[in-house]
Design a protein around this motif. Structure first.
Motif, mmCIF file in Angstrom:
data_model
loop_
_atom_site.group_PDB
_atom_site.id
_atom_site.type_symbol
_atom_site.label_atom_id
_atom_site.label_comp_id
_atom_site.label_asym_id
_atom_site.label_seq_id
_atom_site.Cartn_x
_atom_site.Cartn_y
_atom_site.Cartn_z
ATOM 1 N N MET A 153 0.826 -1.197 0.000
ATOM 2 C CA MET A 153 0.000 0.000 0.000
ATOM 3 C C MET A 153 0.866 1.255 0.000
ATOM 4 O O MET A 153 0.532 2.259 -0.641
ATOM 5 N N GLY A 154 2.013 1.194 0.703
ATOM 6 C CA GLY A 154 2.924 2.337 0.722
ATOM 7 C C GLY A 154 3.375 2.684 -0.686
ATOM 8 O O GLY A 154 3.459 3.862 -1.059
ATOM 9 N N MET A 155 3.640 1.645 -1.468
ATOM 10 C CA MET A 155 4.087 1.864 -2.845
ATOM 11 C C MET A 155 2.958 2.467 -3.683
ATOM 12 O O MET A 155 3.170 3.402 -4.457
ATOM 13 N N LEU A 184 0.545 4.255 -2.621
ATOM 14 C CA LEU A 184 0.351 5.641 -2.198
ATOM 15 C C LEU A 184 1.395 6.549 -2.831
ATOM 16 O O LEU A 184 1.098 7.682 -3.230
ATOM 17 N N ALA A 185 2.641 6.047 -2.929
ATOM 18 C CA ALA A 185 3.693 6.841 -3.561
ATOM 19 C C ALA A 185 3.352 7.089 -5.027
ATOM 20 O O ALA A 185 3.538 8.198 -5.547
ATOM 21 N N VAL A 186 2.828 6.071 -5.687
ATOM 22 C CA VAL A 186 2.434 6.219 -7.092
ATOM 23 C C VAL A 186 1.285 7.219 -7.202
ATOM 24 O O VAL A 186 1.273 8.093 -8.077
ATOM 25 N N LEU A 187 0.334 7.111 -6.272
ATOM 26 C CA LEU A 187 -0.821 8.020 -6.267
ATOM 27 C C LEU A 187 -0.349 9.461 -6.110
ATOM 28 O O LEU A 187 -0.798 10.363 -6.827
ATOM 29 N N ALA A 188 0.588 9.678 -5.172
ATOM 30 C CA ALA A 188 1.090 11.030 -4.944
ATOM 31 C C ALA A 188 1.788 11.553 -6.185
ATOM 32 O O ALA A 188 1.727 12.749 -6.493
ATOM 33 N N GLU A 189 2.465 10.660 -6.909
ATOM 34 C CA GLU A 189 3.172 11.051 -8.124
ATOM 35 C C GLU A 189 2.171 11.397 -9.235
ATOM 36 O O GLU A 189 2.354 12.360 -9.977
ATOM 37 N N LEU A 190 1.107 10.604 -9.330
ATOM 38 C CA LEU A 190 0.112 10.798 -10.388
ATOM 39 C C LEU A 190 -0.654 12.107 -10.214
ATOM 40 O O LEU A 190 -0.909 12.810 -11.176
ATOM 41 N N ARG A 191 -1.051 12.358 -8.987
ATOM 42 C CA ARG A 191 -1.860 13.540 -8.714
ATOM 43 C C ARG A 191 -0.943 14.737 -8.663
ATOM 44 O O ARG A 191 0.075 14.727 -8.000
ATOM 45 N N GLU A 192 -1.322 15.813 -9.319
ATOM 46 C CA GLU A 192 -0.471 17.001 -9.205
ATOM 47 C C GLU A 192 -0.895 17.855 -8.015
ATOM 48 O O GLU A 192 -0.230 18.799 -7.657
ATOM 49 N N LYS A 193 -2.036 17.491 -7.417
ATOM 50 C CA LYS A 193 -2.536 18.248 -6.287
ATOM 51 C C LYS A 193 -2.006 17.627 -4.981
ATOM 52 O O LYS A 193 -1.476 16.526 -4.996
ATOM 53 N N PRO A 194 -2.132 18.357 -3.859
ATOM 54 C CA PRO A 194 -1.566 17.840 -2.602
ATOM 55 C C PRO A 194 -2.144 16.470 -2.207
ATOM 56 O O PRO A 194 -3.358 16.267 -2.291
ATOM 57 N N THR A 195 -1.259 15.563 -1.847
ATOM 58 C CA THR A 195 -1.665 14.217 -1.444
ATOM 59 C C THR A 195 -0.960 13.843 -0.148
ATOM 60 O O THR A 195 -0.163 12.911 -0.123
ATOM 61 N N HIS A 254 13.123 15.156 2.652
ATOM 62 C CA HIS A 254 14.114 14.576 1.745
ATOM 63 C C HIS A 254 13.333 13.911 0.634
ATOM 64 O O HIS A 254 12.528 13.028 0.899
ATOM 65 N N PRO A 255 13.556 14.326 -0.601
ATOM 66 C CA PRO A 255 12.819 13.668 -1.671
ATOM 67 C C PRO A 255 13.146 12.178 -1.692
ATOM 68 O O PRO A 255 14.312 11.781 -1.594
ATOM 69 N N ALA A 256 12.111 11.366 -1.751
ATOM 70 C CA ALA A 256 12.322 9.918 -1.755
ATOM 71 C C ALA A 256 12.175 9.419 -3.184
ATOM 72 O O ALA A 256 11.151 9.668 -3.816
ATOM 73 N N PRO A 257 13.187 8.753 -3.707
ATOM 74 C CA PRO A 257 13.059 8.209 -5.058
ATOM 75 C C PRO A 257 11.969 7.147 -5.086
ATOM 76 O O PRO A 257 11.779 6.393 -4.132
ATOM 77 N N LEU A 258 11.233 7.131 -6.179
ATOM 78 C CA LEU A 258 10.104 6.213 -6.299
ATOM 79 C C LEU A 258 10.574 4.905 -6.936
ATOM 80 O O LEU A 258 11.054 4.900 -8.067
ATOM 81 N N HIS A 259 10.495 3.832 -6.185
ATOM 82 C CA HIS A 259 10.810 2.508 -6.721
ATOM 83 C C HIS A 259 9.509 1.741 -6.813
ATOM 84 O O HIS A 259 8.909 1.426 -5.800
#
Lengths: 770, 145
Positions: free
Chosen positions: A482-484, A486-497, A653-658
């Motif tokens: 689910m964490g992953m 959510l990270a994808v969701l945050a990346e997809l949405r340009e609005k605050p997540t 700290h920006p977290a790289p998306l894996h």
């Protein structure tokens, strides 16, 4: 913006502001009882009378909104006369109880009578007698004679919390505050009415007759029991903590606490508290025990090197204490086996972490497996406040049980256990099937279709997820996948997540800041290495691994194999003969330190009392061991968890998306399936005051299942069996749990002997005890 | 030399005159002086006519004491055994008589007229701890002879 004049001073405030708030901005104090900013205007007590030009009579400052060019006078003969009259009325039936009243000295009725009241009353008749020291519940007492009927408590419980368990009963002078049907109030937030009550009508039962404002010391603190980290004040008298109060912070916190935090302060005085040191089952002096542990560490380093030592952080330790342990482990021992005692496998990078301010702006809230009322109660209040102010707030619960409540209504997407992440990914795919990250997520899923969730629901969910302006998610951290997502969701949405992690331990973000790994895999690796004999000595600070780690068998195996298990803590771990040394530690009220909560906010808790017995702060142990290992640590510079650029919040700290493909959720077969979740009453250190409120029937089961199994409608005790292991526990009927599922609090002792999955339920036979 | 004899006779005259004057000292402790009725000596805790303590442990004496000589610990009255006349009583009531300056403010602040300063002033002790009067001691005030 509206301009007005109060006592000759001009001020400009937004439209809709009440006079009393505008005056407060100028530093003009207008006496109030019934008004509270969180609850809104009522005008019940009439205490805030002010003179407004062009108004024929005195006006109540708390219900009169400002208007352009208004001229207000908060002082003067007319106002004084009005307030004097109001106070004379309020005092007609108020008993002369101040010497025996806990509020005496910090009471608004005393203060305002002294400042504005008449010297004496003209009322000659005997005062009406009402109930004194009657119970609201186990924690709150009501003295109906002292009540001024401001209704703050009734409105807080009814409107703000939404559990209308208090009401005004009777008419006229006989009106009293009482509970509905005279049964004890069961809400999680009853303690707040003690702080809200401006007089001595609602009192804290554990604090009853214990202190007076002039013989106590109050220190600013932070509640250490859950990751919300509510701001609080600790009251201590003669070196003993006797009360917790909320600490409001302007524009941020109202100072609400849940009952678990407010009344759970006594864990430092629990009869089981560790006050002496034990080495291999023998009570010994602190010096002997510390030296013995130092020698064990020395032996381990000599034989197998520093990396054969593991260090695990837990309990209520502060960020600074974790830093001290971390320095000792890295510099003196030379080990990288540093982990935090976690109960959930998920992890949230700082970059995705939201704050409570986001809740105030949210237009959609996603509850991912986490029921805030059970896990992080004060966040539930924050969400409810947002819902009260913004009724279009969408609340969506995604998890195996219903997560919305009557007090926080919304829509539920009930998924099969462990399928929530896949449901979220599929919902995203309905809207953005071409996105590379979404594609990667779905790669391995094939034609998997989640059970119980229709394609229409998925599409609707996808539209809402991507359409929301400000999407706040509360995540229970159970499923790393689910964490992953959510990270994808945050990346997809340009609005605050923003995402708020509701998992514990309370200060995990702080320990991570201090240099410990918060990743569950690292904890598991240390335990596995211990089981395999690679790690020989394990130092456990504050954590009760046997109950906290989800797989008790692994901890058991690790403890059996380890040469030395050293546990520092407040409570001795239950029944663990493998522990070689027990060292008494200091509690949260006994050390100064910083806590970092679920919004990554740094908050300082002051020390209120001295540690009792042999209990001592972590630094003492660490320093002694450093000396024994001939590598004394220098502490000239105090380490600060604060960062100059970030202020109160941890730096981003920006977290790289894996992104890795989601695994197809394994189909779980079985008539009954066990799932676990967070329950605030079962978390953190045990408290004696809380005992009467710890749920006797913590398990939850669907009423239909209960009927089939022959369980009483009021619940009862059942045996939960899984293979060889079994557990007898109380069950209550809860329609929020779907059929075929059993919900248990993850931190209840014994639950981690079972694994989430198929179980067999049977009625527990009444055990006959001689 | 004559001057010397003169001075000697004069001196003896003063002495012999003083022999027959009333004495300024009394032979304490057999004889004791009369004090002002408002004299403030050692504290006592009073009881009402039913034998209930008047002190409710409100701590106002503690708050007002300029010398921080008083310590009060209150508690709810035990079931069926109301120590004081109401549901709250003082578990501990200690006066540090070394610190006390006998100003009488505790007496003045007491809302129930429980703490009173008696005329008893014989406070000497050979041990500092003996100078801390506990509740038991204060409930049984010594009588000034």
């Amino acid at each position: 913006m509206i301009q007005l004049t109060i006592d000759g001073q001009e001020i400009t405030v937004p439209a809709g502001t009440m006079i009393v708030d505008a005056a407060a901005k100028l530093g003009i104090d207008i006496p109030i009882y019934c008004y509270h900013q969180a609850l809104g205007p009522l005008g019940a007590c009439r205490m805030c009378l002010v003179e407004v030009e062009k108004m024929p009579k005195l006006a109540t400052a708390c219900t009169t909104a400002v208007s352009e060019g208004m001229v207000v006078r908060s002082k003067g003969p007319a106002v004084d006369k009005g307030r004097r009259g109001v106070l004379e009325f309020l005092l007609i039936n108020h008993p002369l109880d101040c010497p025996v009243c806990d509020k005496g000295g910090e009471c608004y009725l005393q203060d305002y009578t002294f400042e504005y009241g008449p010297g004496n009353g003209r009322f000659q008749e005997p005062k009406i007698q009402k109930l004194k020291d009657g119970p609201i519940n186990e924690f709150v007492l009501v003295d109906q004679e002292r009540c001024v009927l401001c209704q703050r408590c009734v409105r807080f419980m009814g409107e703000y919390v939404g559990e209308g368990q208090l009401l005004l009963e009777g008419r006229g002078v006989e009106t009293v505050v009482t509970t509905v049907d005279h049964v004890p109030a069961t809400s999680q937030f009853t303690g707040n009415v003690i702080d809200l009550c401006p007089v001595g009508a609602l009192l804290s039962a554990p604090y009853h007759h214990k202190g007076r404002p002039w013989n106590i010391e109050r220190e600013e603190s932070v509640c250490p029991h859950c990751p919300v980290g509510c701001t609080s004040k600790v009251t201590a008298r003669e070196g003993r903590v006797i009360r917790m109060e909320g600490r409001p912070i302007p524009d941020r916190e109202w100072g609400w606490l849940c009952d678990r935090g407010r009344f759970g302060y006594d864990f430092g005085y629990h009869p089981d508290r560790l006050l002496t040191s034990w080495v291999q089952g023998v009570e010994t002096s602190a010096a002997m025990a510390t030296r013995q542990v130092g020698q064990w560490i020395q032996e381990t380093i000599n034989q197998d090197g520093g990396s054969a030592v593991g260090v695990i952080m837990g309990g209520t330790h502060t960020t600074e204490e974790a830093y001290q342990v971390q320095r000792f482990a890295r510099e003196v021992i030379g080990t990288e086996n540093l982990a935090i005692s976690r109960s959930e496998a998920g992890y949230l990078p700082r970059a995705l972490n939201g704050t409570f301010d986001d809740i105030k702006k949210a237009d959609m809230v996603l509850l991912l497996g986490s029921d805030p009322y059970d896990a992080v109660p004060v966040v539930h209040l924050k969400l409810r406040e947002r819902w009260l102010r913004y009724s279009a707030l969408k609340v969506i619960g995604i998890g195996p049980t219903r997560l919305t409540r009557d007090t926080l209504p919304g829509q539920d997407v009930i998924t099969a256990p462990e399928q929530s992440a896949a449901v979220m990914a599929l919902a995203l795919a309905t809207q953005r099937p071409e996105d590379a990250n979404v594609k990667t997520l779905l790669q391995a899923l094939g034609d998997f279709s989640p059970s119980g969730v229709s394609p229409e629901t998925l599409t609707e969910l996808g539209v809402q997820l991507l359409g929301a302006e400000h999407l706040v998610s509360l995540w229970d951290g159970m499923d790393p996948a689910m964490g992953m997502v959510l990270a994808v969701l945050a990346e997809l949405r340009e609005k605050p997540t923003p995402i708020l992690p509701t998992f514990g331990p309370a200060n995990w973000r702080g320990w991570e800041r201090a240099g410990f790994s918060a990743h569950f895999e690292d904890l598991t690796r240390i335990l596995e290495h211990a089981r395999d004999g690679i790690i020989k000595t394990l130092l456990v600070f504050g954590a009760d691994l046997m109950n906290e780690y989800p797989d008790r068998a692994l901890v058991q195996a690790a403890f059996d194999r380890l040469d030395h298990v050293v546990v520092e803590g407040v409570q001795p771990p239950e029944d663990s003969p493998q522990v070689d040394a027990l060292l008494p530690g200091a509690t949260w009220a006994e050390v100064y330190g910083t806590y970092i909560n679920m919004e990554a906010r740094l908050q300082v808790a002051m020390a209120s009392v001295q540690p009792p017995g042999q209990a001592r702060p972590v630094k003492t142990y660490v320093n002694t061991w450093a000396h024994i290992l001939s590598h004394p640590l220098a502490w000239e510079e105090d380490w600060e968890p604060f960062d100059e650029d970030s202020g109160e919040l941890l730096p981003l700290h920006p977290a790289p998306l894996h992104v890795t493909p989601l695994k197809v959720p394994a189909a779980i077969d079985g008539d009954m399936i066990l799932i676990t979740g967070a329950l605030i009453w079962e978390m953190s250190e045990p408290s004696e005051i809380l005992l009467p409120r710890i749920p006797a029937l913590p398990g939850r089961i669907n009423p239909e299942d209960a009927k089939n199994l022959g369980l009483d409608i009021h619940g009862g005790r059942m045996r939960v069996s899984q293979g060889e292991t079994s557990l007898v526990t109380g069950m209550s009927l809860d329609p929020r749990v779907p059929k075929g599922l059993l919900w248990l609090p993850q931190r209840m002792p014994g639950v981690n002997t079972l694994q989430p999955g198929p179980i067999v339920l049977s009625l527990a036979k009444e055990e006959v005890t001689a | 030399m004559l001057d010397g004899v003169k001075a000697l006779i004069k001196g003896l005259g003063v002495t012999s005159k003083a022999l027959f004057e009333p004495r300024d000292t009394i032979s304490y402790p057999e004889k004791r002086r009369e004090y002002s009725p408002r004299f403030r000596g050692k504290h006592m805790l009073a009881k009402d006519t039913d034998g209930h303590e008047l002190c409710v442990g409100c701590g106002l004496c503690e708050a007002v004491c300029p010398a921080h000589a008083i310590r009060v610990v209150a508690a709810s009255a035990p079931e069926g055994n109301p120590v004081s006349w109401t549901n709250r009583y003082s578990v501990d009531y200690e006066v540090d008589l070394i610190r006390c300056i006998f100003c009488g403010m505790c007496e003045e602040a007491c809302p129930t007229n429980a703490v009173r300063l008696t005329p008893f002033n014989e406070l000497a002790a050979s041990n500092r701890l003996d100078m801390i009067a506990d509740k038991e001691e204060l409930l049984h005030p010594p009588v000034r002879k």
